[in-house]
Design a protein around this motif. Structure first.
Motif, PDB file in Angstrom:
ATOM      1  N   LEU A 293     -16.472   4.357   2.773  1.00 43.67           N
ATOM      2  CA  LEU A 293     -15.666   5.431   2.191  1.00 43.67           C
ATOM      3  C   LEU A 293     -16.293   6.809   2.380  1.00 43.67           C
ATOM      4  N   ALA A 294     -17.618   6.841   2.511  1.00 46.31           N
ATOM      5  CA  ALA A 294     -18.312   8.135   2.551  1.00 46.31           C
ATOM      6  C   ALA A 294     -18.223   8.833   3.897  1.00 46.31           C
ATOM      7  N   VAL A 295     -17.763   8.140   4.923  1.00 45.04           N
ATOM      8  CA  VAL A 295     -17.841   8.682   6.285  1.00 45.04           C
ATOM      9  C   VAL A 295     -17.128  10.022   6.418  1.00 45.04           C
ATOM     10  N   ARG A 296     -15.916  10.093   5.897  1.00 39.47           N
ATOM     11  CA  ARG A 296     -15.149  11.353   6.000  1.00 39.47           C
ATOM     12  C   ARG A 296     -14.712  11.839   4.614  1.00 39.47           C
ATOM     13  N   ALA A 297     -15.573  11.693   3.662  1.00 41.27           N
ATOM     14  CA  ALA A 297     -15.232  12.057   2.290  1.00 41.27           C
ATOM     15  C   ALA A 297     -14.967  13.558   2.153  1.00 41.27           C
TER      16      ALA A 297
ATOM     17  N   GLU B  35     -12.700  -1.288 -10.598  1.00 39.07           N
ATOM     18  CA  GLU B  35     -13.499  -0.258 -11.258  1.00 39.07           C
ATOM     19  C   GLU B  35     -14.324   0.505 -10.220  1.00 39.07           C
ATOM     20  N   TRP B  36     -14.922  -0.245  -9.302  1.00 43.86           N
ATOM     21  CA  TRP B  36     -15.757   0.372  -8.282  1.00 43.86           C
ATOM     22  C   TRP B  36     -14.926   1.288  -7.388  1.00 43.86           C
ATOM     23  N   VAL B  37     -13.759   0.819  -6.950  1.00 40.26           N
ATOM     24  CA  VAL B  37     -12.944   1.593  -6.011  1.00 40.26           C
ATOM     25  C   VAL B  37     -12.453   2.885  -6.639  1.00 40.26           C
ATOM     26  N   VAL B  38     -11.956   2.826  -7.861  1.00 41.14           N
ATOM     27  CA  VAL B  38     -11.451   4.043  -8.504  1.00 41.14           C
ATOM     28  C   VAL B  38     -12.580   5.070  -8.649  1.00 41.14           C
TER      29      VAL B  38
ATOM     30  N   ALA C  36     -15.646   9.864  -6.470  1.00 42.75           N
ATOM     31  CA  ALA C  36     -16.913  10.435  -6.014  1.00 42.75           C
ATOM     32  C   ALA C  36     -16.769  11.045  -4.622  1.00 42.75           C
ATOM     33  N   CYS C  37     -15.957  10.409  -3.785  1.00 42.73           N
ATOM     34  CA  CYS C  37     -15.748  10.895  -2.419  1.00 42.73           C
ATOM     35  C   CYS C  37     -14.684  11.983  -2.338  1.00 42.73           C
ATOM     36  N   GLY C  38     -13.873  12.112  -3.391  1.00 47.60           N
ATOM     37  CA  GLY C  38     -12.781  13.073  -3.358  1.00 47.60           C
ATOM     38  C   GLY C  38     -11.586  12.572  -2.565  1.00 47.60           C
ATOM     39  N   ILE C  39     -11.437  11.263  -2.455  1.00 51.17           N
ATOM     40  CA  ILE C  39     -10.350  10.665  -1.672  1.00 51.17           C
ATOM     41  C   ILE C  39      -9.176  10.335  -2.573  1.00 51.17           C
ATOM     42  N   ASP C  40      -7.984  10.694  -2.149  1.00 51.70           N
ATOM     43  CA  ASP C  40      -6.746  10.350  -2.858  1.00 51.70           C
ATOM     44  C   ASP C  40      -5.761   9.821  -1.818  1.00 51.70           C
ATOM     45  N   ASP C  41      -5.910   8.551  -1.471  1.00 53.61           N
ATOM     46  CA  ASP C  41      -5.085   7.961  -0.417  1.00 53.61           C
ATOM     47  C   ASP C  41      -4.825   6.500  -0.754  1.00 53.61           C
ATOM     48  N   ALA C  42      -3.562   6.142  -0.926  1.00 50.15           N
ATOM     49  CA  ALA C  42      -3.196   4.798  -1.364  1.00 50.15           C
ATOM     50  C   ALA C  42      -3.591   3.737  -0.347  1.00 50.15           C
TER      51      ALA C  42
ATOM     52  N   ASP D  51       0.817  -1.217   0.000  1.00 51.47           N
ATOM     53  CA  ASP D  51       0.000   0.000   0.000  1.00 51.47           C
ATOM     54  C   ASP D  51       0.848   1.264   0.000  1.00 51.47           C
ATOM     55  N   ASP D  52       2.094   1.142  -0.451  1.00 50.28           N
ATOM     56  CA  ASP D  52       3.000   2.288  -0.552  1.00 50.28           C
ATOM     57  C   ASP D  52       2.377   3.348  -1.460  1.00 50.28           C
ATOM     58  N   GLY D  53       2.301   4.582  -0.967  1.00 52.73           N
ATOM     59  CA  GLY D  53       1.712   5.659  -1.751  1.00 52.73           C
ATOM     60  C   GLY D  53       2.464   6.001  -3.012  1.00 52.73           C
ATOM     61  N   ALA D  54       3.695   5.491  -3.144  1.00 57.09           N
ATOM     62  CA  ALA D  54       4.477   5.695  -4.364  1.00 57.09           C
ATOM     63  C   ALA D  54       4.793   4.362  -5.030  1.00 57.09           C
ATOM     64  N   GLY D  55       4.109   3.303  -4.620  1.00 54.92           N
ATOM     65  CA  GLY D  55       4.371   1.976  -5.154  1.00 54.92           C
ATOM     66  C   GLY D  55       3.658   1.707  -6.471  1.00 54.92           C
ATOM     67  N   PRO D  56       3.854   0.516  -7.051  1.00 54.80           N
ATOM     68  CA  PRO D  56       3.250   0.176  -8.348  1.00 54.80           C
ATOM     69  C   PRO D  56       1.729   0.281  -8.369  1.00 54.80           C
ATOM     70  N   LEU D  57       1.063  -0.231  -7.334  1.00 54.52           N
ATOM     71  CA  LEU D  57      -0.396  -0.166  -7.322  1.00 54.52           C
ATOM     72  C   LEU D  57      -0.881   1.276  -7.290  1.00 54.52           C
ATOM     73  N   ALA D  58      -0.259   2.096  -6.439  1.00 59.60           N
ATOM     74  CA  ALA D  58      -0.670   3.499  -6.338  1.00 59.60           C
ATOM     75  C   ALA D  58      -0.446   4.236  -7.654  1.00 59.60           C
ATOM     76  N   GLU D  59       0.693   3.992  -8.297  1.00 58.94           N
ATOM     77  CA  GLU D  59       0.970   4.663  -9.571  1.00 58.94           C
ATOM     78  C   GLU D  59      -0.009   4.235 -10.652  1.00 58.94           C
ATOM     79  N   TRP D  60      -0.353   2.944 -10.654  1.00 57.20           N
ATOM     80  CA  TRP D  60      -1.314   2.481 -11.657  1.00 57.20           C
ATOM     81  C   TRP D  60      -2.681   3.105 -11.404  1.00 57.20           C
ATOM     82  N   MET D  61      -3.093   3.175 -10.154  1.00 60.37           N
ATOM     83  CA  MET D  61      -4.402   3.758  -9.868  1.00 60.37           C
ATOM     84  C   MET D  61      -4.443   5.244 -10.198  1.00 60.37           C
ATOM     85  N   ARG D  62      -3.313   5.917 -10.095  1.00 61.43           N
ATOM     86  CA  ARG D  62      -3.278   7.322 -10.531  1.00 61.43           C
ATOM     87  C   ARG D  62      -3.514   7.416 -12.035  1.00 61.43           C
ATOM     88  N   ALA D  63      -2.947   6.470 -12.768  1.00 60.74           N
ATOM     89  CA  ALA D  63      -3.176   6.454 -14.215  1.00 60.74           C
ATOM     90  C   ALA D  63      -4.643   6.148 -14.520  1.00 60.74           C
ATOM     91  N   MET D  64      -5.240   5.231 -13.767  1.00 55.47           N
ATOM     92  CA  MET D  64      -6.649   4.880 -13.979  1.00 55.47           C
ATOM     93  C   MET D  64      -7.563   6.087 -13.801  1.00 55.47           C
TER      94      MET D  64
END
Length: 407
Positions: A338-342, A283-286, A291-297, A57-70
């Protein structure tokens, strides 16, 4: 709302959105205009990730970078095809045990996502991550490992019933000799390779290129890939006649992927195929994070784990299953949490119609009367509560709704 609903549907299937504002920016475009735009959108270039083998779950790791591209605002169908190929020609970090190799494979899929299928298979066959994942690494012709040869035909290119054990054995022997060195480089050892050619589908095969050619020229190949892509984009199997048509397009284009995708998306059946498959968790998570305005790996990773689908970690070589299991009620809590503190709650709460604003942020323009009534009744019932809390509860209901769970 019909126009906006159609636009949102196209974007759900061809991108990881729609993201807030996407639909509104395309109002006035017809179906061809929206489809043409996502097909023509340039490929996104992801950032260079940090390779930490101990932290997924590294904020600069492969998964995070791919999700930024998504979630890149300019991403089109190319990004969705990167995901398709990852789930189709899959490998797992757990077995490969190297983020560098997994990322190299990811970049390979990005390069060929809308290119030529034969070229893609050529490249992935001798890709280091794939060699490790399906045991081609160190395979010798005197005792070849058959895993990759079998999965190449059964899952990647032909489907069951279109090959025999003789073809598996011939492919495995012809593919022997490849290995991954200590420095992660791919090497070919002629001493470990086959001396004499084998026979696949009546053709002589002496190496990887021959194996891929024999498979790609098999009559089942074009039909298999066309069927898989039709199911991915429309959520249903094509009719036999439609499958014949798509296979003909694919073969006629020399197995170029882009013309096949275009034929699927530009058919009248595509905009009409609504609610025919669940959104995959990725697809749902991205879409939900946007929708929530969350950007957190870490939040993204934890939600993907809770929903049962983490990129780079498929459950098997078959990737992730399609079907209604992604709609299980047991996942509703993870979806709504996810909506609790969006961060988007102040915008929703401050709108003239917070319920309509929440639906718009979620990209839902034609929700069912049942869902709309439930959202409005809940918002009214909480009239004495803090506006942010009221909006959070409504947004949570929308994120857990059937409409948001469907692609």
């Amino acid at each position: 709302m019909e126009e906006r609903g159609t636009i949102a549907h196209i974007l759900r299937r061809t991108t990881f959105g729609p993201f807030p504002g996407d639909v509104e920016s395309r109002v006035g475009q017809d179906v061809e205009g929206v489809v043409g735009a996502v097909l023509a959108a340039p490929a996104v270039t992801p950032g260079l990730p940090r390779f930490d083998e101990e932290s997924e779950d590294d904020g600069a790791g492969p998964l995070a970078e791919w999700m930024r591209a998504m979630r890149h605002p300019g991403a089109g169908v190319h990004e969705k095809m990167v995901w398709f190929w990852h789930a189709h020609l899959t490998s797992s970090h757990e077995k490969v045990d190297s983020w560098q190799l997994m990322w190299d494979q990811h970049l390979l899929l990005r390069r060929h996502a809308l290119g030529n299928f034969r070229t893609l298979l050529d490249a992935v066959t001798v890709d280091a991550a794939m060699l490790r994942y399906l045991d081609g690494d160190g395979s010798e012709a005197t005792a070849p490992n058959e895993n990759y040869g079998r999965e190449l035909m059964e899952l990647f290119a032909l489907g069951r019933g279109n090959y025999t054990q003789a073809e598996v054995r011939a492919a495995a022997t012809a593919l022997a000799g490849w290995s991954v060195g200590e420095n992660l480089e791919v090497r070919f050892d002629r001493q470990a390779a086959a001396v004499l050619p084998g026979i696949m589908f009546g053709r002589l095969v002496s190496g990887a290129r021959d194996v891929i050619d024999a498979i790609c020229e098999h009559p089942a190949c074009a039909r298999f890939v066309a069927g898989a892509l039709h199911r991915f984009f429309l959520g249903t199997d094509p009719s036999p006649q439609r499958l014949d048509e798509l296979a003909l397009v694919f073969r006629g284009a020399n197995l170029e992927i882009a013309p096949l995708v275009s034929a699927i998306l530009r058919d009248d059946s595509f905009p009409a195929a609504r609610g025919t498959r669940p959104r995959y968790p990725i697809e749902w998570v991205v879409a939900a994070l946007a929708a929530c305005g969350i950007d957190d790996a870490a939040t993204a990773y934890d939600t993907l784990v809770a929903l049962g689908q983490v990129p780079f970690a498929p459950p098997s070589v078959a990737g992730w299953p399609a079907g209604p299991q992604w709609l299980a009620p047991s996942r509703a809590l993870a979806r709504s949490a996810l909506a609790v503190r969006a961060p988007a709650l102040p915008e929703i709460a401050g709108a003239a119609d917070p319920v309509a604003a929440a639906f718009a942020r979620a990209g839902l323009y034609q929700p069912s009367e049942t869902t709309v009534s439930a959202a409005r009744e809940l918002h009214a019932r909480l009239r004495d509560r803090d506006p942010l809390r009221r909006s959070a509860v409504v947004l949570a209901l929308i994120l857990a709704s059937p409409e948001f769970a469907l692609a």
